[in-house]
Design a protein around this motif. Structure first.
Motif, mmCIF file in Angstrom:
data_model
loop_
_atom_site.group_PDB
_atom_site.id
_atom_site.type_symbol
_atom_site.label_atom_id
_atom_site.label_comp_id
_atom_site.label_asym_id
_atom_site.label_seq_id
_atom_site.Cartn_x
_atom_site.Cartn_y
_atom_site.Cartn_z
ATOM 1 N N LEU A 1 -6.731 -4.612 4.193
ATOM 2 C CA LEU A 1 -6.297 -3.276 3.799
ATOM 3 C C LEU A 1 -6.161 -3.155 2.290
ATOM 4 O O LEU A 1 -6.499 -2.121 1.698
ATOM 5 C CB LEU A 1 -4.951 -2.958 4.463
ATOM 6 C CG LEU A 1 -4.348 -1.590 4.195
ATOM 7 C CD1 LEU A 1 -5.226 -0.499 4.796
ATOM 8 C CD2 LEU A 1 -2.936 -1.499 4.783
ATOM 9 N N THR B 1 -7.201 -1.425 -5.969
ATOM 10 C CA THR B 1 -7.050 -2.466 -4.951
ATOM 11 C C THR B 1 -5.796 -3.270 -5.253
ATOM 12 O O THR B 1 -5.325 -3.292 -6.395
ATOM 13 C CB THR B 1 -8.278 -3.393 -4.950
ATOM 14 O OG1 THR B 1 -8.501 -3.873 -6.275
ATOM 15 C CG2 THR B 1 -9.526 -2.654 -4.483
ATOM 16 N N VAL C 1 0.831 -1.189 0.000
ATOM 17 C CA VAL C 1 0.000 0.000 0.000
ATOM 18 C C VAL C 1 0.874 1.250 0.000
ATOM 19 O O VAL C 1 0.590 2.236 -0.699
ATOM 20 C CB VAL C 1 -0.953 -0.011 1.215
ATOM 21 C CG1 VAL C 1 -1.706 1.291 1.332
ATOM 22 C CG2 VAL C 1 -1.929 -1.188 1.114
ATOM 23 N N GLU D 1 -7.917 -4.300 0.059
ATOM 24 C CA GLU D 1 -9.193 -4.199 -0.652
ATOM 25 C C GLU D 1 -9.732 -2.777 -0.670
ATOM 26 O O GLU D 1 -10.674 -2.478 -1.388
ATOM 27 C CB GLU D 1 -10.253 -5.087 0.020
ATOM 28 C CG GLU D 1 -9.904 -6.550 0.002
ATOM 29 C CD GLU D 1 -10.875 -7.361 0.854
ATOM 30 O OE1 GLU D 1 -12.000 -6.885 1.114
ATOM 31 O OE2 GLU D 1 -10.496 -8.458 1.275
ATOM 32 N N THR D 2 -9.157 -1.919 0.164
ATOM 33 C CA THR D 2 -9.742 -0.586 0.313
ATOM 34 C C THR D 2 -8.970 0.486 -0.416
ATOM 35 O O THR D 2 -9.390 1.642 -0.456
ATOM 36 C CB THR D 2 -9.834 -0.208 1.804
ATOM 37 O OG1 THR D 2 -8.545 -0.339 2.393
ATOM 38 C CG2 THR D 2 -10.803 -1.122 2.527
ATOM 39 N N THR D 3 -7.826 0.122 -0.972
ATOM 40 C CA THR D 3 -7.058 1.130 -1.692
ATOM 41 C C THR D 3 -7.627 1.311 -3.092
ATOM 42 O O THR D 3 -8.465 0.528 -3.541
ATOM 43 C CB THR D 3 -5.592 0.676 -1.826
ATOM 44 O OG1 THR D 3 -5.575 -0.641 -2.361
ATOM 45 C CG2 THR D 3 -4.904 0.679 -0.473
ATOM 46 N N THR D 4 -7.141 2.356 -3.768
ATOM 47 C CA THR D 4 -7.496 2.550 -5.169
ATOM 48 C C THR D 4 -6.204 2.727 -5.935
ATOM 49 O O THR D 4 -5.481 3.679 -5.684
ATOM 50 C CB THR D 4 -8.363 3.804 -5.370
ATOM 51 O OG1 THR D 4 -9.501 3.695 -4.527
ATOM 52 C CG2 THR D 4 -8.791 3.954 -6.824
#
Lengths: 333, 333
Positions: free
Chosen positions: B272, B279, B245, B274-277
């Motif tokens: 964690l 993913t 991340v 799964e929530t980034t952009t």
DNA sequence: TCGGTTTATGTAACCCGTTACACATATAGT
DNA sequence: ACTATATGTGTAACGGGTTACATAAACCGA
């Protein structure tokens, strides 16, 4: 393992004298004390805490009850309570309750059998009446369980109001809210704070409020449904950061760009909000502080039973990140 | 609280008989047993575990040592160990060691005084020789501490190799690596897996490897420095998700778009990612499973000392998300 | 009917500390 | 010289269970 008798034998004194040296109470002659200290050293003797606990009825252990440590709000709280416990020589027990009152009661039963000294509780399901009858100190943390139970919380209502004010200041003119479960005290307070800020507005409608669970997926769906029903909204206050991140994803799925078309602010201040794109603006709770304070209060109540119900409320603080941004139609220059 | 004596008095038997009923051993006449059961019921009697522990030298408590529960890899592990402990009637103690050997030893000392029965350890700093001399069962989890200490881990090297192969399959032709701290066994293994996959490539250079800490910020910086030094890289294998991340953010800061210009794959499979952009694609460890298995092994070793060193290695699994994407210059149609 | 089991229950020692109480000596005050 | 108090140490009860050992009645086969 060596016992106090071994030490007594080696130092040629009675166990009582060894115990006095150990605890630094009663009279012990300097030379005797040195002899005992030397014997302790030689045998690498460590007193048996279980025997101590049995006699004292105290275990020097405290527990933290959280719904689920996998929810990213709780690790920092757990860390705070554990640090404080360790610093005061307490052992830290962690319990995941899944917000299930039966599990909570089962934990309390099991832990009381071990002479647990006290509990810090994050719960909305435990019956306040039940807790009041638990014979050891209990501190409610983050959520209120019963009015005459000591607690450490934050000013949710005022913080929520400020969050919405911040959106207004950024130029938002249609502000919706994704609320948490209504049986959780802080979710309700945050919704009230939202209402405080918007109820007077002529644009406000109750359908701007969407209820969800304190979970990522739930908020994602809530955000999508809200944006579908009300494409006009340009600001969104979400009840907590985990849901805030879900809302971010919901907006992304709806091709609504944040913060250009929609500003989002949430609540809690967990690190998760720093890793999203855009990063999440939030009303940050002093998470470590409240956890640590709750543990301190608990230990204080354990060690001197006198003080009555203590209630402490901390302030939240705006952390502005990328998910809120000044609109062009801003009236302040 | 009622004691066994109160029960004995009420049921008009000796404490020995009550104890026999409680533990279901020895001979007890059916009628007597019923009388005792009734007395227990009436008094709402619960045996005092501290007294039991004192006699048995066992506490029915296990501990989990993690570097820091705030690192998002550990909550799921903690949850798994706690669930398993509870299911087997053990109390769960959580300890944050900060990878500090002195703290680790202090915890062990303190917990041994409480007759703690065993420990699941995630550590790279604890001296293997020291652990071997601890007189209670210890299971190493996620990282190996000493070759003849039981452990539960995953196939880091092979998983890392697969991660890099995945990048190749997506069309990456210059693949770099952000490694974890070299004193952590799994970081080293993952780097070796990376090398297995790239060392034969004619484009490979050792400067494609950047070392960092298992932390977000550290990886962000590492990614930036790597992209600066080597603008040609189009694939990046990062030692764990938290760093992954960070790498995502580093690329963002360098205006390198993921996955269009750079594909990133990491390791662990924490939520964690799964929530980034975008993913984060990752080689997922079966985190809950290994935690739960470690706890099971520990309890087994506690309850029947016989079995020797057990070593279990689980497989990792590719979870493809948005941070890796097929290149246009892909040779597979 | 008698010795050998099986069943049933109680007494007391034990786990390992803490501390109330008893006792002895030293020091101080009058 | 004679209490009164401070100092120093040991004995034993206690906390609340578990279990080895003793004892006794019931049951069983010869």
């Amino acid at each position: 393992m060596a016992t106090i008798k071994d030490v007594a034998r080696l130092a040629e004194v009675s166990v009582a004298t060894v115990s006095r040296v150990l605890n630094g109470n009663g009279y012990v002659h300097k030379e005797t004390k040195d002899r005992v200290a030397k014997a302790i050293q030689q045998l690498n003797y460590r007193p048996n805490d279980v025997a101590r606990s049995l006699f004292k009825g105290r275990s020097k252990m405290i527990a933290l009850f959280v719904p689920d440590i996998m929810n990213p709000f709780f690790p920092e709280l757990a860390r705070a309570v554990e640090d404080t416990a360790k610093q005061k020589d307490y052992t830290f027990v962690l319990c995941n309750t899944d917000d299930d009152p039966e599990k909570e009661i089962a934990y309390i039963d099991a832990l009381r059998q071990k002479s647990l000294d006290g509990i810090v509780v994050v719960s909305s399901t435990m019956s306040g009446d039940y807790v009041k009858n638990v014979d050891i100190p209990v501190i409610a943390l983050d959520r209120i369980l019963h009015e005459d139970l000591s607690s450490v919380t934050v000013n949710n209502r005022e913080g929520a109001r400020q969050a919405v004010e911040h959106l207004k200041k950024q130029g938002c003119t249609r502000i919706a809210h994704i609320a948490g479960p209504e049986h959780i005290s802080n979710a309700k307070q945050r919704m009230n704070g939202y209402l405080d800020a918007v109820q007077q507005e002529e644009w406000f409608k109750f359908s701007y409020i969407e209820q969800g669970e304190y979970r990522f997926e739930s908020a994602k769906e809530a955000a999508q449904s809200l944006l579908e029903r009300h494409p006009e909204i340009d600001g969104l206050f979400v009840a907590n950061d985990l849901m805030g991140v879900g809302a971010l994803k919901g907006a992304e799925a709806m091709k609504v760009s944040v913060p250009e078309e929609l500003s989002i602010i949430a609540f809690d201040g967990i690190t998760l909000g720093e890793t999203t794109t855009p990063t999440l603006t939030t009303m940050a709770q002093p998470i470590y502080t409240i956890g640590s304070r709750a543990a301190e209060m608990l230990i204080q109540q354990i060690e001197q039973a006198d003080q009555g119900t203590q209630v402490e409320e901390f302030e939240v603080e705006l952390i502005e990140r990328e998910s809120t941004k000044r609109r062009q139609n801003d009236d302040e220059t």
